[in-house]
Design an enzyme around this catalytic site. Structure first.
Site, mmCIF file in Angstrom:
data_model
loop_
_atom_site.group_PDB
_atom_site.id
_atom_site.type_symbol
_atom_site.label_atom_id
_atom_site.label_comp_id
_atom_site.label_asym_id
_atom_site.label_seq_id
_atom_site.Cartn_x
_atom_site.Cartn_y
_atom_site.Cartn_z
ATOM 1 N N LYS A 22 5.057 11.067 7.381
ATOM 2 C CA LYS A 22 5.046 9.984 8.052
ATOM 3 C C LYS A 22 6.491 9.224 7.622
ATOM 4 C CE LYS A 22 2.981 6.117 6.682
ATOM 5 N NZ LYS A 22 3.698 4.723 6.394
ATOM 6 N N ASN A 23 6.805 9.002 6.394
ATOM 7 C CA ASN A 23 7.719 8.278 5.757
ATOM 8 C C ASN A 23 9.130 8.945 5.901
ATOM 9 O OD1 ASN A 23 5.865 6.366 5.356
ATOM 10 N ND2 ASN A 23 5.985 6.441 3.053
ATOM 11 N N CYS A 116 2.656 -8.551 3.362
ATOM 12 C CA CYS A 116 1.504 -7.617 3.681
ATOM 13 C C CYS A 116 0.337 -7.456 2.876
ATOM 14 C CB CYS A 116 1.853 -6.281 4.088
ATOM 15 S SG CYS A 116 2.510 -5.371 2.698
ATOM 16 N N ARG A 121 6.637 -7.942 -0.354
ATOM 17 C CA ARG A 121 7.679 -6.938 0.432
ATOM 18 C C ARG A 121 9.011 -7.651 1.164
ATOM 19 N NH1 ARG A 121 4.114 -2.058 2.642
ATOM 20 N NH2 ARG A 121 6.113 -0.900 2.329
ATOM 21 N N ASP A 304 1.974 5.188 -3.679
ATOM 22 C CA ASP A 304 1.215 5.697 -2.502
ATOM 23 C C ASP A 304 0.104 6.569 -2.977
ATOM 24 O OD1 ASP A 304 2.649 4.140 -1.072
ATOM 25 O OD2 ASP A 304 3.675 5.550 0.257
ATOM 26 N N ARG A 396 -2.916 5.080 10.744
ATOM 27 C CA ARG A 396 -1.505 4.723 10.395
ATOM 28 C C ARG A 396 -0.802 5.900 9.736
ATOM 29 N NH1 ARG A 396 0.095 -0.107 7.376
ATOM 30 N NH2 ARG A 396 2.187 1.178 7.746
#
Ligand code: UD1
Length: 417
Positions: A22-23, A116, A121, A304, A396
């Site tokens: 994803k990233n 968030c 952030r 993460d 997500r």
């Protein structure tokens, strides 16, 4: 809304294939804004965040075609410079369009991402860097308003290592006049993947993967074809799934060199991680040893993976100290894990995990993407039934998570909440 119901206590065995990252996909898809003509992206994961970025690109005037895991993008018709609140609110990475829009159109209006669940952030370093390249920036009515008649290469030093900040600046600088140097740049593999993609389009970027990235501006870029690298966080999550279920999982399609810090910590905990010809074999153990971790920018232990590793430590013998140095509020999974019987004490940026407890299934709530992954892992390890609500968070970032886990022998279902 949906929830995932897990009947825990089953040992996971078999083979699982990792999806595209994803990233890495997010900035690479956004980089298509820099060029006219069709770019082709292979191995794009089917995830909520990817659908959000495609929607944003279409909003901006790009054509987007999807066929399975292949996505084609032509931004020749780029006709808007605005990333609206409703898209940026659901995904902070939307701020990545700032650099390319400035480079292509000379202006950008991007909703300011708010805080968030895992912390404030800010994007101040993205903005400071763009100002160095000659953009004038103001904040009006919750939007970042950026303008630049032309961007000029500059020396940019990041006070804090920022992944999307490094990516945004790299994309802004590729079409700038002259040389840009990014110092204290992020070294994450996703940053390297973006630099390689931009170079395939004709950019001149060197040093990606080191703290100093040099970008020599070019006049135009040309479309190209790319393959998204495997997701290192999904890989790490399946490794821990083997660890918490005393399982035996073969993970194929992954890139072990991107996971050295995680592999080392798992091995110290007693988990067997072996490289085989086509992937990694991960085998759990009855007696897990306690290991301390500290999250750090790459090549350190990834933030993460912190929540998932904590679940493994809940099952270990003894005390483990987990220090989170990247995001200030990234222990929100702790209170949910406590509902399942975990013994964790948080003081500031440190969590002390007292292992050796059996986890027990309970109703819990997902609060962010990686926290949800930790709850799934806890549910797999727990005795009895765990019901995880607000699972949209997990969608997500994890492609076909229930299907992949079910193939490994897990018993889990998605049901309406
Ligand atoms: C990216 C990843 C995310 C991962 C994180 C850290 C994507 C799409 N997301 O997020 O999954 O958890 O890296 O590895 O790639 N900071 C500032 N000012 C800025 C920018 C960042 O103070 O302008 C701070 C942040 O608050 C945080 C730290 O820098 O404390 C690192 O954040 P950053 O690397 O920017 O995270 P993201 O790029 O948003």
């Amino acid at each position: 809304m949906e929830k995932i119901v897990i009947e825990g206590g089953r040992c996971l065995e078999g083979t699982v294939t990792v999806s595209g990252a994803k990233n890495a996909a997010l900035p690479m898809l956004v980089s298509a804004l820099l060029v006219e003509g069709w770019n082709t992206f292979h191995n794009v994961p089917d995830l909520k965040d990817i659908r959000t970025i495609k929607k944003l690109l279409i909003d901006l005037g790009a054509k987007v075609e999807t066929s399975g895991s292949v996505v084609k993008i032509d931004a020749g018709g780029l006709n808007s410079h605005e990333a609206p609140y409703n898209l940026v609110r659901t995904m902070r990475a939307s701020v990545l369009v700032l650099g390319p829009l400035l480079a292509r159109l000379g202006r950008a209006r991007v909703s300011l991402p708010g805080g968030c669940a895992i912390g404030a952030r800010p994007v101040n370093l993205h903005l400071k860097g763009l100002e160095k390249l000659g953009a004038s920036i103001s904040l009006e009515h919750g939007y970042i308003e950026a303008q630049a008649r032309s961007l000029k290469g500059a020396e940019i030093y990041f006070d804090i290592v920022t992944v999307t900040g490094s990516e945004n600046l790299m994309m802004a600088a590729v079409l700038a006049e002259g040389v840009t140097t990014l110092r204290n740049a992020a070294r994450e593999p996703e940053v390297v993947a973006l630099a390689e993609a931009l170079n395939l389009m004709g950019a001149e970027i060197t040093g990606a993967g080191t703290p100093v990235i040099t970008i020599t501006g070019v006049k135009t870029l040309k479309p190209a074809s790319f393959t998204i690298m495997p997701d290192r966080i999904e890989t790490g999550t399946f490794m821990i799934a083997a660890g918490v279920t005393q399982g035996n999982i073969k993970i194929i399609g992954c890139e072990p060199s991107h996971l050295q810090a995680v592999i080392r910590k798992l091995q110290q905990a007693g988990i067997t991680v072996e490289q085989e010809a086509d992937g990694l074999r991960v085998v759990g153990t009855e007696t897990i040893s306690s290991v301390d971790i500290e999250t750090l920018p790459y090549p350190g232990f990834p933030t993460d993976m912190q929540a998932q590793f904590m679940v493994l430590m809940c099952l270990a013998d003894g005390l483990s100290v987990i220090t989170e140095t990247i995001f200030e509020k990234r222990f929100i999974h702790v209170s949910e894990l406590q509902r399942m019987g975990a013994d964790v004490t948080v003081t500031g940026t440190t969590a002390v995990v007292k292992g050796g407890r059996r986890l027990a299934g309970a109703p819990v709530m997902a609060t962010d993407l990686r926290a949800s992954a930790s709850l799934v892992l806890a549910g797999l390890a727990a005795e009895g039934t765990t019901e995880i609500s607000r699972v949209y968070h997990i969608d997500r970032g994890y492609e076909s998570i229930e299907k992949k886990l079910a193939q490994l022998g897990a018993r889990l279902w998605r049901v309406p909440a």
